[in-house]
Every structure is written in C-alpha cells, then in structure tokens.
Design a protein around this motif. Structure first.
Motif, PDB file in Angstrom:
ATOM      1  N   ARG A 152      69.798  28.891  14.083  1.00  0.00           N
ATOM      2  CA  ARG A 152      71.073  28.456  12.880  1.00  0.00           C
ATOM      3  C   ARG A 152      71.468  27.425  13.743  1.00  0.00           C
ATOM      4  NH1 ARG A 152      73.267  32.844  11.874  1.00  0.00           N
ATOM      5  NH2 ARG A 152      75.256  32.613  13.094  1.00  0.00           N
ATOM      6  N   ASP A 163      67.055  36.476   7.941  1.00  0.00           N
ATOM      7  CA  ASP A 163      67.074  35.092   7.837  1.00  0.00           C
ATOM      8  C   ASP A 163      65.990  34.617   6.719  1.00  0.00           C
ATOM      9  OD1 ASP A 163      68.686  34.849   9.998  1.00  0.00           O
ATOM     10  OD2 ASP A 163      67.188  34.636  11.539  1.00  0.00           O
ATOM     11  N   ARG A 183      67.694  34.822   3.552  1.00  0.00           N
ATOM     12  CA  ARG A 183      68.575  33.661   3.378  1.00  0.00           C
ATOM     13  C   ARG A 183      67.768  32.441   3.060  1.00  0.00           C
ATOM     14  NH1 ARG A 183      73.225  33.365   7.917  1.00  0.00           N
ATOM     15  NH2 ARG A 183      74.861  34.651   6.880  1.00  0.00           N
ATOM     16  N   ALA A 184      66.617  32.141   3.738  1.00  0.00           N
ATOM     17  CA  ALA A 184      65.967  31.090   3.266  1.00  0.00           C
ATOM     18  C   ALA A 184      65.501  30.956   2.078  1.00  0.00           C
ATOM     19  CB  ALA A 184      64.664  30.923   4.534  1.00  0.00           C
ATOM     20  N   VAL A 208      66.608  32.629  -0.725  1.00  0.00           N
ATOM     21  CA  VAL A 208      67.796  32.487  -1.559  1.00  0.00           C
ATOM     22  C   VAL A 208      68.112  30.960  -1.712  1.00  0.00           C
ATOM     23  CG1 VAL A 208      70.178  33.071  -2.053  1.00  0.00           C
ATOM     24  CG2 VAL A 208      68.635  34.820  -1.370  1.00  0.00           C
ATOM     25  N   ARG A 209      68.208  30.339  -0.607  1.00  0.00           N
ATOM     26  CA  ARG A 209      68.561  28.967  -0.270  1.00  0.00           C
ATOM     27  C   ARG A 209      67.451  27.966  -0.834  1.00  0.00           C
ATOM     28  NH1 ARG A 209      68.495  28.071   5.094  1.00  0.00           N
ATOM     29  NH2 ARG A 209      70.255  29.826   5.310  1.00  0.00           N
ATOM     30  N   ARG A 210      66.310  28.574  -1.051  1.00  0.00           N
ATOM     31  CA  ARG A 210      65.182  27.797  -1.592  1.00  0.00           C
ATOM     32  C   ARG A 210      65.249  27.744  -3.023  1.00  0.00           C
ATOM     33  NH1 ARG A 210      58.720  28.116   0.376  1.00  0.00           N
ATOM     34  NH2 ARG A 210      58.015  26.483  -0.989  1.00  0.00           N
ATOM     35  N   ALA A 224      67.670  28.446  -5.347  1.00  0.00           N
ATOM     36  CA  ALA A 224      69.028  28.635  -5.617  1.00  0.00           C
ATOM     37  C   ALA A 224      69.174  29.057  -7.206  1.00  0.00           C
ATOM     38  CB  ALA A 224      69.680  27.290  -5.357  1.00  0.00           C
ATOM     39  N   ARG A 231      70.131  32.723  -7.673  1.00  0.00           N
ATOM     40  CA  ARG A 231      71.668  33.184  -7.680  1.00  0.00           C
ATOM     41  C   ARG A 231      72.361  33.447  -9.392  1.00  0.00           C
ATOM     42  NH1 ARG A 231      74.030  29.254  -3.038  1.00  0.00           N
ATOM     43  NH2 ARG A 231      72.321  29.447  -1.326  1.00  0.00           N
ATOM     44  N   PRO A 240      74.655  35.931  -2.551  1.00  0.00           N
ATOM     45  CA  PRO A 240      74.025  35.791  -1.020  1.00  0.00           C
ATOM     46  C   PRO A 240      74.893  36.470  -0.030  1.00  0.00           C
ATOM     47  CG  PRO A 240      73.863  33.922  -2.294  1.00  0.00           C
ATOM     48  CD  PRO A 240      74.590  34.612  -3.130  1.00  0.00           C
ATOM     49  N   THR A 266      73.888  39.428   2.642  1.00  0.00           N
ATOM     50  CA  THR A 266      74.332  39.355   3.971  1.00  0.00           C
ATOM     51  C   THR A 266      74.965  40.503   4.514  1.00  0.00           C
ATOM     52  OG1 THR A 266      74.571  36.828   3.597  1.00  0.00           O
ATOM     53  CG2 THR A 266      75.457  37.688   5.768  1.00  0.00           C
TER      54      THR A 266
END
Lengths: 103, 185
Positions: free
Chosen positions: A51, B60, B63-64, B66-68, B70, B73, B80, B84
C-alpha cells in the motif's frame, strides 16, 4: 500537505529508517517485535508495504536468491524522500500534541 | 519446509510479492528450528502465518475490486469501511473464523440434505403436467358455495384410491392391461 499515515505505517517506516539497506520482511518484523512488543504477521507487513509503495512512500528491489530462503530472493525496501517527509510530519504532529502533556 | 496451503497466498498477491513472502516464511522457519523449536510447533506457526497472510490478501483483493467497480458502492448496503472492519475482525481471530466457516458450511450441507430427503419422500408431485410446481390447489363446493381446502397429499391419496378402484373394475370385467396381458387380482 504530507501523506496521512496510519499507526502501523508509521512503525514500519520507522523500522525502514532504522534498518536502512538491511530492511526486508524478516528484519522489519524482528525490529517491530523487539521495539513494540507486538507480533505482526508477515501478511500484514507485506500488505502495508505494498500500500505504501503504491502511494510512493517506499520503493523495493529484489536481492539475490539464498539457500536459507528456499532459493528465493529477498525483497529489500527503502524509504523514498516522500515517505521520509510523511514520517517526519507524522512524528512532528505527535510531538506537538504531546507537548506540555504529562503522561 | 513445504506446506500444502501455500496456494492460498495466490489470492490478492502477485508472483513478485508471493516469492519473497514465502522466502521470509522459510527463513523464519529455519531460524525457529535452529533456536530449538520442534517441527510440529514450527508447522503450526507456518500454518497460522499462511492463514493470516491469506486473509490480508483477501482483504486487499476485495478493496481492489471495490475500488475498481466503484458503482457497486451505490447499490450495495455495505460500505467499504464495513467490509474492511469485518475483514479486520476475521483476521484478528483466524481460529474463530475457520471454526465458524466450517460450522456454517456443515450447517448448510445438513439443511440441504434434509430438504432434499423430505422433498423427495414427503412432498409428492400430483399427477399433472409439471405437478411438482404446484404449491396449492383449491376445491370449491358449488352446491354449498363453500371452499373445501385439501392438502396435496389428499389428492395423491384420491388418485391412488381411484386407480385401485378402476383396476378392480377392469379385473372384474376380465379386461386386459395396457400391455395386452390379462389382469389378475
């Protein structure tokens, strides 16, 4: 404005600053155990390092394969100027907050 | 030291990260053995480290993801930070996580098996096209203008009784069965 650092990130960056070129998974974990009495997992250390590498706070490079590691190379990690600045700012914030406070 | 669970480290980690991680684990295992730890204890420690690394990698990866994506959400009730927090709690107590996961898995397996057994033995299909899709039947008494409710089992019982009675009548008349043979009582 410097990057915001979580507590574990600060501890790892301090370990990197202390270890210099000798910083890799095992030595980082050993330093954290000796100085913080915590026992972080290798998974947590590697996830945090990745990170911070994505944020440009650290950079890594591969060492030579070693027999004691099953023929695998070390992943050396060093602080970047951005990471050092973020660590300095985080430490200064703690010092300012603790100023005049008896703990 | 070889370990059967190292494949778990593939989740959420590239080969460039996996190899030094395994190297660190190998180096630490040898150091522990050199300090006098016995093999079973080192194996248990190795297993715990792999499981913890697996959960970190899983976190991780989520997270990746969810970020990708978006947009997820907006449609998801879970934020998120909820994911987490839940993953952190799972990582903090891997033993409890494994036990609860196995418990839920066994529970679902038992429930599915019981449902299959009960459905096949106590919930027969009525003799209509796609009769197994019917969940209720209404029987209306036109003379008394009353609803006459019956369960599916009543219709099955009636069908069997009617079949037996019809067969008895054919036997008494000396008729042949559908295959051409003479019907016998």
């Amino acid at each position: 404005m410097a990057d915001y650092l979580g507590e574990f990130e600060q501890l790892i960056l301090l370990a990197l600053a202390r270890l210099g070129d000798e910083a890799y998974g095992v030595t980082i974990r050993t330093t954290l155990i000796e100085r913080t009495k915590r026992k972080p997992s290798f998974g947590a250390i590697y996830s945090t390092l990745r990170r911070m590498e994505d944020k440009g706070l650290v950079r890594s490079f591969a060492g030579e394969p070693e027999a004691v590691r099953g023929g695998r190379a070390k992943k050396h990690v060093v602080l970047t100027p951005r990471g050092r600045a973020a660590l300095r700012e985080a430490h200064a914030a703690i010092v300012r907050m603790a100023e005049g406070v008896s703990l | 030291m070889k370990h059967p669970l190292t494949f778990l480290l593939r989740i959420g980690r590239s080969a460039h990260e996996r190899a030094p991680l395994l190297g660190d684990l190998e180096e630490e295992c040898r150091a522990r053995l050199a300090r006098g730890s016995n093999h079973p204890a080192v194996f248990v420690w190795y297993t715990a480290e792999i499981l913890r690394a697996f959960f970190w990698g899983l976190r991780d990866a989520i997270r990746a993801f969810v970020r990708r994506f978006a947009d997820l959400r907006a449609v998801s009730m879970l934020s998120p930070s909820d994911l987490t927090l839940s993953l952190r709690l799972l990582i903090r107590s891997p033993g409890l996580t494994v036990v609860s996961t196995v418990g839920i898995t066994v529970g679902i397996a038992i429930a599915s098996a019981m449902f299959g057994y009960i459905h096949s033995n106590f919930d027969p299909a009525i003799p209509l096209d796609e009769g197994d899709r019917l969940v209720s039947l209404e029987n209306w008494d036109t003379a008394g203008n009353n609803e006459n409710r019956h369960s599916l089992h009543d219709f099955i019982t009636w069908r069997d009784q009617m079949y037996v009675r019809h067969r008895d009548q054919r036997i008494s008349r000396g008729q042949r069965d559908d295959a051409g043979g003479r019907l016998r009582a």
